[in-house]
Design a protein around this motif. Structure first.
Motif, PDB file in Angstrom:
ATOM      1  N   LEU A  39       0.838  -1.200   0.000  1.00  0.00           N
ATOM      2  CA  LEU A  39       0.000   0.000   0.000  1.00  0.00           C
ATOM      3  C   LEU A  39       0.875   1.252   0.000  1.00  0.00           C
ATOM      4  CD1 LEU A  39      -2.870   1.202   0.176  1.00  0.00           C
ATOM      5  CD2 LEU A  39      -2.523   1.363   2.623  1.00  0.00           C
ATOM      6  N   THR A  40       1.942   1.219   0.799  1.00  0.00           N
ATOM      7  CA  THR A  40       2.858   2.362   0.843  1.00  0.00           C
ATOM      8  C   THR A  40       3.410   2.647  -0.551  1.00  0.00           C
ATOM      9  OG1 THR A  40       3.466   1.588   3.021  1.00  0.00           O
ATOM     10  CG2 THR A  40       4.859   3.278   2.042  1.00  0.00           C
ATOM     11  N   LEU A  89       0.773   4.142  -2.775  1.00  0.00           N
ATOM     12  CA  LEU A  89       0.436   5.520  -2.438  1.00  0.00           C
ATOM     13  C   LEU A  89       1.542   6.482  -2.838  1.00  0.00           C
ATOM     14  CD1 LEU A  89      -1.318   5.086   1.016  1.00  0.00           C
ATOM     15  CD2 LEU A  89      -2.330   5.479  -1.224  1.00  0.00           C
ATOM     16  N   ILE A  90       2.782   6.004  -2.889  1.00  0.00           N
ATOM     17  CA  ILE A  90       3.855   6.886  -3.380  1.00  0.00           C
ATOM     18  C   ILE A  90       3.805   6.958  -4.904  1.00  0.00           C
ATOM     19  CG2 ILE A  90       6.356   7.186  -3.532  1.00  0.00           C
ATOM     20  CD1 ILE A  90       6.585   5.990  -0.766  1.00  0.00           C
ATOM     21  N   ILE A 136       1.202   6.561  -6.978  1.00  0.00           N
ATOM     22  CA  ILE A 136       0.056   7.233  -7.613  1.00  0.00           C
ATOM     23  C   ILE A 136       0.362   8.690  -7.952  1.00  0.00           C
ATOM     24  CG2 ILE A 136      -2.305   8.065  -7.231  1.00  0.00           C
ATOM     25  CD1 ILE A 136      -2.890   5.426  -5.851  1.00  0.00           C
ATOM     26  N   PRO A 137       0.787   9.502  -6.976  1.00  0.00           N
ATOM     27  CA  PRO A 137       1.100  10.895  -7.351  1.00  0.00           C
ATOM     28  C   PRO A 137       2.325  10.988  -8.256  1.00  0.00           C
ATOM     29  CG  PRO A 137       1.513  10.516  -5.013  1.00  0.00           C
ATOM     30  CD  PRO A 137       0.875   9.299  -5.524  1.00  0.00           C
ATOM     31  N   PRO A 186       2.776  12.503  -2.276  1.00  0.00           N
ATOM     32  CA  PRO A 186       3.051  11.209  -1.639  1.00  0.00           C
ATOM     33  C   PRO A 186       3.174  11.337  -0.130  1.00  0.00           C
ATOM     34  CG  PRO A 186       4.909  11.896  -3.000  1.00  0.00           C
ATOM     35  CD  PRO A 186       3.767  12.806  -3.327  1.00  0.00           C
ATOM     36  N   LEU A 204      -0.279  11.322   1.096  1.00  0.00           N
ATOM     37  CA  LEU A 204      -0.953  10.031   0.977  1.00  0.00           C
ATOM     38  C   LEU A 204      -0.394   9.005   1.960  1.00  0.00           C
ATOM     39  CD1 LEU A 204      -1.543   9.644  -2.851  1.00  0.00           C
ATOM     40  CD2 LEU A 204      -3.067  10.501  -1.100  1.00  0.00           C
ATOM     41  N   LEU A 205       0.876   9.195   2.361  1.00  0.00           N
ATOM     42  CA  LEU A 205       1.438   8.250   3.336  1.00  0.00           C
ATOM     43  C   LEU A 205       0.643   8.271   4.637  1.00  0.00           C
ATOM     44  CD1 LEU A 205       5.302   8.516   2.941  1.00  0.00           C
ATOM     45  CD2 LEU A 205       3.791   6.665   2.270  1.00  0.00           C
ATOM     46  N   VAL A 247      -1.607   5.408   5.177  1.00  0.00           N
ATOM     47  CA  VAL A 247      -1.052   4.215   5.829  1.00  0.00           C
ATOM     48  C   VAL A 247      -1.102   4.388   7.338  1.00  0.00           C
ATOM     49  CG1 VAL A 247       0.981   2.757   6.062  1.00  0.00           C
ATOM     50  CG2 VAL A 247       0.460   3.835   3.868  1.00  0.00           C
ATOM     51  N   MET A 304      -7.153  13.566  -5.122  1.00  0.00           N
ATOM     52  CA  MET A 304      -6.441  12.310  -5.304  1.00  0.00           C
ATOM     53  C   MET A 304      -6.746  11.334  -4.165  1.00  0.00           C
ATOM     54  SD  MET A 304      -2.406  11.989  -6.054  1.00  0.00           S
ATOM     55  CE  MET A 304      -2.392  12.921  -7.555  1.00  0.00           C
TER      56      MET A 304
END
Lengths: 788, 514
Positions: free
Chosen positions: A592-593, A596-597, A599-600, B222, B225-226, B229, B285
């Motif tokens: 998941l990490t 998530l990195i 995607i952007p 990012p 978004l982290l 988690v 996003m």
């Protein structure tokens, strides 16, 4: 008192009296049922009190504020439809609760029984008078829950549990689907209020032209069909017969199952006059009518026959409400409404008879019953009136409404043209023929023919009056409505029909219309009905054989396959997705990490390596970095604990070197201290456990792990290297403030110390707590280990 | 100290009092009954203070409390409606859970470290909800983590959970949380290095300026978004939910109530706070990701719950699926959906903590956690039967319970915002919820009496300390169902504050700094 207060009382009185039932039982003991029926009687009177409004052709809406934040009021809408079903619910309620005094053994948990019945009655009354969809849904679900509790009244019996679960799963699931339908309706119209929609033709037009029209209709109809046991959802009703018989009479024939029909009638003005309405509603109705009527043949339990007959009769109503054309949206509305009332009378009567028979003869199996006419003459007469009304024999009320059904079928068929002009009336006749046959079977099987002494007790008594009178009252109504149809028709059926069609309607119901198509259809029904009846048993055994060879033709097969195996299958899924290894879980987290990195990174396609990055590097620094990488790799690949730990701690010491290089000596000092301590503790612990370090890793797993951890490192590296390009101007770092103010504000010269104890002393307090916590946790661990 | 002074210091008192008493409790280990009385008094006092705090916020707007008068350069505590509401929720549940533990927990566990750990847990929760500083949030997350670990390994009477199960569960919990803590540090470090502040309001203002002028560096995305988690791990959304079905059932029941009722809500709180305050510009996003993860969470949680025989494990999986609904509302991201998801959050917190406590009493009564061995308990435990049914109906969203109102506002706001497909999926699994909750109730209370085992723990029966919390919570469940207006209106004001964080930013930044 105004009408709003009266109806609100009628709704909440049963709830309040349910709460006082245990108290009443203390006083009245086993006669507590009379208290309940008295309460039902009061509710009935309260509802009857507002009847004049409706009989004069008016409607009434009243509301009090309830949940203004979401635009929901507690509101009451009194029109013919709500009045009719409200009167049926409370009226049959009186009869059922009186009858229960004789039916229920004094040893039963009577207070719970009457509590549930009263709760149900209140919910039913609340539902029909609801003026908004949310309130309607709340009471709707309450009727489902009370029905669930009543079906499972004998809660130690596996069959009760099965039936209760089935009814709740199907009706509550249908209810939720319907609820979504209501919410879509809300999103289209902006209101939850039903009368507002009903009386605004532009809004109705808007709904009919909306993209989500069909979805809304289907969703709401699914809820109604599930509740009224139509289409594939019929399967719960036969199993609901596990409830005590008065409950079946009340909930599962006269009132609760009418809720779906009520809803269809309620939304009739909104959705009818469209092809979708006819196909969906009448189509489901016709299919259910024929199939359920036919399946009734196979039942041996008299309550089973009545259950299938209820499904089939409800399907009549659904079919009739479904008859619609553009020009005349409500062809069958009057007929359906009249039949709804009539069905409530004769079916409840038959259920009460079934209860009497089971009570006296100790069996409900129609194969074991027979010839009871001599021993129970009064019951026989009452039963015959009910069954003949259901069969549609004149001059009983069932005949009248069935004629109207045939008339409307002919009219609907004619409106559709060939070939439907024949098909629709033909289906109606088939439904009538099947009804005729099983109605005769009930009388013939229980009361006529020879007494089967080997299955029956020696002496069977006539039913006690407490049970006979309620059933008798219903049969009186059957005759009364049959002989003088104008009483119900003028007082209630006309207002209901006018309310649904949104125009004033005058009905004329008589026994003799001349040689109309409907009359011919009735004659055909009787003749075919008698013919089919001679083949009754062979048809039943044919059904048994068919079902035995092809179990998958039954809907129950699918329900059982899904629900009975639900736990096993779900368990399989859950143990597949939750295998129990912490490593899997870590991988999930890391993936998941990465995502998530990424995607952007992909979406924004920024520079992965910042352009401002300086590649000047001091040789010492480079060497140190290289050594750190080596140590890190060594820590992961070394095969034994002690070397791995040493590699790890050497990494830690090199970090402290890095701190020195970055001019942070106190950080370096701390790091050295911490690293030394942890290494020592780690070693002290690790020597006490076996030194075989690693489980066997397959090559695929190894590759996967390396891949995942590599990606995470790269991702985190890219984010951090971008972040370390300095603070984006014009913003500046906090450190300027700290450097400027530390001495003047705190008097401290060591900035790190000042930050720790002054500027961010609160964090330090938190960290101290964390340390204490760790200590407490370890203490707990040791403590508990010592004992177990 | 007069009342006004207390009111001024409310935010810090919510953290300082429990920390102080947790230290004190360590010295009172020789006097367990004194510990009990003091701790209950403290917990009740905190409940009162949290009510005062919420009233204060409702009347006077956002309360900012500087620790040390350094404004945004130091650490500030901020109580807006969201924070104050969450603090009230957690204080209420903590008090009841603590009351329940008095008779539920084994005397020895209770006497040693339980009170200290419980106080620190409360401090951690309150600190997390109240802090206005992102690094401080990290610190309080650590407190939360370690105190909950310590409490999971405490023992209830009867010891129905084996010690090695507890160890395994705690190990998983620790490892996964350590990794997510590391990720949180990476994210905080990247943010600090880019905008040069740790104060959330300051950070929000700066990132807003960058977004508006269009020079927001891409690595902020990012980094933002982290946080999914980080908070997802606390809230146990897919694929970070794996620890929950092990940890919540192994914990003693009052602690399970805290974990499921309050702790997983910390994750939802974090997402609401961080994303809607600081990362307004990344929402486009973030939302689809959250909706997707929420739906998978709902699906996995409810399917798995159907398959459980262990009552507490069933409740744990149900918590996963329910937190999915909360995140669904957050992901849809309008004022009404967020209000709905707050209503959902509150209702789930109340109903699920009640269910965990009720299940604790059921386990005491039956002597097992396995529903296959239970049955027919309605005759021996009619009170529990009624309470469990109320909770089950609420979780299943059946009126007239609070859970219905929650599902109603969530689905309604979702449909009004045109999220048809997510709502449909949510609907299908709402049916699963009805099935597994009602089935669980039936399996425990209906049917033949299977468990003949009435051992010494049965004789404890249900003391008032165990039945009162259950009763209070179920009354709340019913009240939220019958008259939800106060909750709905507060949720709506809270949601508007979340969607438009300018008030929050101004309250923190528009202050004099020495």
């Amino acid at each position: 008192m105004n009408s709003f207060t009266v109806i609100a009382l009628a709704i909440f009185l049963p709830f309040l009296s349910a709460a006082t039932v245990p108290l009443a039982q203390k006083i009245l003991r086993h006669r507590v049922g009379w208290f309940a029926s008295a309460m039902a009687f009061v509710s009935f009177l309260l509802i009857a009190y507002v009847a004049p409004v409706v009989i004069h052709g008016d409607t009434f809406t009243g509301a009090v504020s309830w949940l203004p934040s979401v635009g929901v009021e507690f509101s009451v809408y009194i029109d013919g439809l709500s009045l009719l079903i409200g009167l049926i619910a409370s009226g049959i309620g009186i009869i059922i609760m009186s009858y229960s005094n004789g039916y229920m053994s004094h040893k039963e948990d009577l207070s719970r029984y009457y509590q549930y019945l009263l709760l149900f009655m209140g919910s039913m009354i609340g539902m029909v008078f609801s003026a908004n969809t949310i309130q309607l849904f709340i009471f709707w679900e309450l009727t489902s829950i009370t029905s669930f509790l009543l079906i499972g009244y004998w809660r130690h019996r596996p069959l009760s549990i099965y039936g209760a679960t089935k009814s709740l799963v199907i009706t509550a699931a249908g209810g939720l689907v319907m609820f979504i339908g209501f919410l879509i309706l809300h999103s289209i119209t902006g209101t939850f209020d039903i009368p507002t929609i009903l009386h605004d033709s532009s809004m109705i037009e808007n709904i009919k032209n909306h993209d989500l029209f069909l979805v809304t209709l289907i969703f709401i109809f699914i809820g109604a069909a599930a509740k009224s046991a139509q289409g594939p959802f019929y399967i719960w009703l036969p199993n609901a017969m596990e409830a005590p018989t008065p409950v079946s009479a009340f909930l599962h024939s006269a009132t609760m199952v009418k809720a779906g029909v009520f809803l269809i009638a309620r939304i009739h003005p909104i959705f009818s006059g469209t092809e979708a309405w006819f196909i969906l509603v009448s189509g489901t109705g016709m299919a259910t009518m024929v199939l359920a009527g036919f399946l009734a043949f196979r039942q041996n339990d008299i309550k089973g026959i009545l259950a299938f007959s209820t499904i089939s009769q409800l399907a009549y109503l659904v079919t009739m409400y479904g008859y619609t054309t553009y020009h005349e949206p409500g062809i069958g509305v009057a007929a359906a409404t009249f039949h709804l009332l009539n069905h409530a009378t004769f079916k409840a009567c038959l259920f009460l008879v079934a209860g009497i028979v089971a009570h006296e003869a100790a069996t409900r199996d129609i194969r074991k019953l027979g010839g009871l006419r001599h021993e129970m003459p009064l019951t026989f007469i009452v039963a015959s009136i009910g069954a003949l009304a259901m069969a549609g024999i004149p001059p009983l009320n069932g005949f009248l409404s069935k004629e109207m059904f045939y008339e409307s079928s002919v009219e609907m068929g004619a409106a559709l043209g060939f070939p439907f002009g024949i098909i629709v009336p033909a289906i109606a006749v088939i439904g009538g023929v099947l009804t005729f046959a099983y109605s005769i079977k009930l009388i013939d099987g229980i009361f006529l023919g020879k007494r089967k002494d080997e299955f029956l007790p020696h002496h069977i008594h006539e039913a006690p009056y407490v049970m006979l009178i309620p059933a008798g009252l219903l049969s009186v109504l059957v005759i009364l409505f049959g002989l003088v149809p104008s009483i119900p028709v003028h007082n209630i059926i006309e207002p209901v029909t006018s309310g649904i069609l949104l125009e004033t309607v005058h009905l004329h119901v008589t026994h003799w219309h001349g040689f109309t198509p409907a009359f011919m259809m009735t004659i055909i029904t009787f003749v075919l009905g008698l013919l089919i009846y001679t083949k009754y048993d062979s048809l039943a055994s044919w059904q048994d054989r068919l079902n035995a060879s092809y179990p998958w033709i039954s809907v129950n097969y699918y329900y059982d396959a899904i629900v009975n195996n639900a736990r096993t299958n779900a368990y399989r899924v859950s143990s597949f997705v939750q295998p129990g290894f912490v490593k899997t879980y870590i991988n999930a987290l890391l993936i998941l990490t990465i995502v998530l990195i990424m995607i952007p990174m992909i979406a924004l396609s920024g520079d992965l390596i910042p352009q401002t990055l300086s590649f000047d590097i001091n040789p010492y620094e480079a060497l140190l970095m290289l050594l750190m990488v080596v140590a890190a790799i060594a820590a992961t690949v070394l095969p034994k604990y002690i070397p791995a730990i040493i590699a790890l701690s050497s990494l830690g010491y090199m970090v402290s070197l890095l701190f020195i290089y970055l001019k942070a000596p106190d950080l370096a000092l701390t790091q050295i201290l911490v690293e030394t301590l942890t290494t020592i503790i780690f070693l002290l612990v690790i020597v006490r456990i076996p030194q075989t370090f690693r489980e066997k890793l397959s090559k695929a797993n190894l590759t996967r792990d390396v891949f995942i951890s590599g990606l995470v490192s790269v991702g985190v590296f890219i984010v951090l290297i971008n972040a370390t390009q300095g603070i984006v101007p014009p913003f500046e770092s906090l450190s300027h403030y700290f450097i400027e103010k530390s001495v003047s504000l705190t008097g401290g010269h060591n900035l790190v110390n000042v930050i720790l104890v002054d500027f961010r002393g609160y964090d330090t307090l938190g960290e101290i707590s964390v340390l204490c916590l760790a200590a407490l946790g370890v203490y707990n661990l040791i403590h508990s280990r010592g004992e177990r | 100290m007069n009342i006004a002074a207390i009111t001024d210091h409310l935010p810090i008192l919510m953290v300082a009092i429990p920390i102080l008493f947790s230290a004190l409790m360590m010295f009172l280990r020789s006097a367990p009954s004194v510990q009990k009385v003091i701790n209950l008094t403290v917990s009740f006092g905190l409940l009162i203070l949290s009510i005062l705090l919420l009233i204060n916020v409702l009347n006077n707007g956002i309360v900012v409390y500087e620790i040390g008068e350094w404004g945004k350069y130091g650490i500030v505590l901020v109580a807006d409606l969201l924070s104050a509401g969450m603090v009230l929720l957690s204080s209420g549940i903590s008090f009841l859970a603590l009351l329940y533990s008095m008779d539920y927990m084994e005397e020895e566990s209770l006497g040693s470290t339980y009170h200290s750990l419980f106080n620190l847990l409360v401090a951690g929760i309150n600190g997390t909800f109240l802090t206005g500083d992102i690094f401080n949030l990290f610190v309080f997350f650590e407190i939360l983590l370690l105190s909950s670990c310590g409490l999971v390994v405490a023992y209830g009477k009867g010891g129905f959970t084996k010690s090695d199960h507890k160890m395994e569960a705690t190990f998983k919990y620790l490892v996964l949380n350590m990794i997510s803590s590391f990720i949180m540090l990476v994210a905080i470090a990247s943010l600090y290095a880019t905008v040069g502040t740790l104060n959330m309001a300051d950070m929000a203002a700066k990132i807003n300026v960058m977004s508006e002028t269009g020079n927001l560096p891409w690595h902020i995305f990012p980094a933002a978004l982290l946080f999914i988690v980080v908070f997802g791990n606390k809230a146990a959304i897919f694929p970070l939910h794996y620890w929950l079905p092990d940890v919540h059932p192994s914990a003693p029941s009052p602690i399970s109530a805290m974990l499921s009722g309050v702790l997983i809500k910390v994750g939802a709180y974090g997402v609401l706070r961080i994303f809607f305050l600081i990362f307004d510009g990344t929402l486009y996003m973030f939302q689809p990701i959250i909706i997707f993860l929420a739906l998978v969470t709902i699906i996995l949680g409810s399917i798995s719950a159907v398959g459980q025989n262990d009552i507490k494990r069933l409740l744990a999986y149900s918590s996963i699926s329910q937190i999915g609904y909360v995140f669904l509302g957050i992901g849809m991201g309008t004022v009404t959906t967020i209000a709905a998801s707050l209503v959902y959050l509150v209702n789930h917190a109340v109903a699920k903590s009640m269910l965990f406590m009720a299940s604790g009493s059921i386990i005491h009564e039956a002597g097992t956690r396995d529903m296959r061995k239970m049955g027919g308990m309605v005759n021996s435990a009619p009170f529990l039967s009624g309470m469990f049914l109320i909770g089950a109906m609420s979780v299943a969203g059946i009126p007239p319970m609070g859970g219905f109102i929650a599902k109603f506002v969530l689905f309604d706001s979702g449909i009004t915002s045109k999220y048809y497909i997510p709502i449909l999926i949510a609907l299908v699994f709402a049916v699963f919820t009805v099935f597994y909750m009602i089935r669980a109730w039936q399996r425990i209370f209906w049917g033949e009496v299977r468990s003949e085992k009435y051992d010494e723990y049965h004789s404890h029966g249900l003391s008032w300390k165990m039945s009162v919390p259950i009763l209070v919570l179920s009354v709340v469940v019913v009240v939220f169902g019958v008259y939800a207006e106060p909750l709905l209106s507060i949720a709506q004001s809270t949601a508007s504050q979340i969607i438009d964080p300018q008030a929050y930013i101004d309250a923190v930044l528009m202050r004099e700094i020495r």
